[in-house]
Scaffold this motif. Structure first.
Motif, PDB file in Angstrom:
ATOM      1  N   VAL A   1     110.962   3.328 -49.555  1.00 13.91           N
ATOM      2  CA  VAL A   1     111.652   2.131 -50.012  1.00 13.91           C
ATOM      3  C   VAL A   1     113.115   2.484 -50.239  1.00 13.91           C
ATOM      4  CG1 VAL A   1     111.759   0.363 -51.794  1.00 13.91           C
ATOM      5  CG2 VAL A   1     109.543   1.309 -51.114  1.00 13.91           C
ATOM      6  N   ASP A   2     113.994   1.815 -49.479  1.00 10.67           N
ATOM      7  CA  ASP A   2     115.433   2.038 -49.597  1.00 10.67           C
ATOM      8  C   ASP A   2     116.133   0.727 -49.269  1.00 10.67           C
ATOM      9  OD1 ASP A   2     117.951   3.039 -49.836  1.00 10.67           O
ATOM     10  OD2 ASP A   2     117.785   4.484 -48.193  1.00 10.67           O
ATOM     11  N   GLU A   3     116.798   0.159 -50.254  1.00 10.31           N
ATOM     12  CA  GLU A   3     117.455  -1.133 -50.071  1.00 10.31           C
ATOM     13  C   GLU A   3     118.651  -1.050 -49.138  1.00 10.31           C
ATOM     14  OE1 GLU A   3     118.413  -2.560 -53.938  1.00 10.31           O
ATOM     15  OE2 GLU A   3     116.318  -2.684 -54.558  1.00 10.31           O
ATOM     16  N   GLU A   4     119.225   0.122 -48.978  1.00 10.84           N
ATOM     17  CA  GLU A   4     120.424   0.286 -48.169  1.00 10.84           C
ATOM     18  C   GLU A   4     120.103   0.419 -46.672  1.00 10.84           C
ATOM     19  OE1 GLU A   4     123.621   1.980 -49.733  1.00 10.84           O
ATOM     20  OE2 GLU A   4     123.056   1.248 -51.704  1.00 10.84           O
ATOM     21  N   GLN A   5     118.931   0.916 -46.336  1.00 16.67           N
ATOM     22  CA  GLN A   5     118.547   1.133 -44.945  1.00 16.67           C
ATOM     23  C   GLN A   5     117.886  -0.125 -44.368  1.00 16.67           C
ATOM     24  OE1 GLN A   5     119.109   3.874 -43.136  1.00 16.67           O
ATOM     25  NE2 GLN A   5     120.128   4.882 -44.857  1.00 16.67           N
TER      26      GLN A   5
END
Length: 110
Positions: free
Chosen positions: A64-68
């Motif tokens: 989980v990565d909001e930037e990717q």
């Protein structure tokens, strides 16, 4: 020594090293040995995809990565696996014909 005995040179140079069979079988995608890697942006999306993965018996690692950007291409591959097609067997020459005439296949529709 038999008459078919030949002596071979087993030395392999660097140019041919990629041709050597290493004997290791690659695990199927989505299995325990080779889990699918999925990149999602939110926890809700992760929960949604986890449910699908568990229902189908697949294994996956979630990041989980909001930037990717979201990357679920491995899951698409698992969803779109080709199904095995089974063809009907054609009758043999001396079998009864499939049209129902009662004649042998070789004398009727062959």
């Amino acid at each position: 020594m038999g008459k078919f005995y030949t002596q071979t040179n087993l030395q392999i140079d660097d140019k041919q090293a990629w041709r050597v069979f290493d004997g290791k079988k690659q695990a199927r995608l989505g299995s325990e040995k080779n889990p699918a890697t999925l990149m999602v942006q939110t926890e809700e999306r992760k929960a949604e995809l986890e449910k699908e993965v568990i229902e189908n018996g697949w294994f996956a690692n979630f990041e989980v990565d909001e930037e990717q950007p979201e990357d679920i291409s491995a899951l698409q591959t698992l969803r779109d696996t080709p199904k095995t097609t089974v063809l009907e067997k054609t009758p043999g020459r001396n079998d009864a014909c499939i049209c129902g005439s009662g004649k042998k296949y070789k004398k009727c529709c062959a």
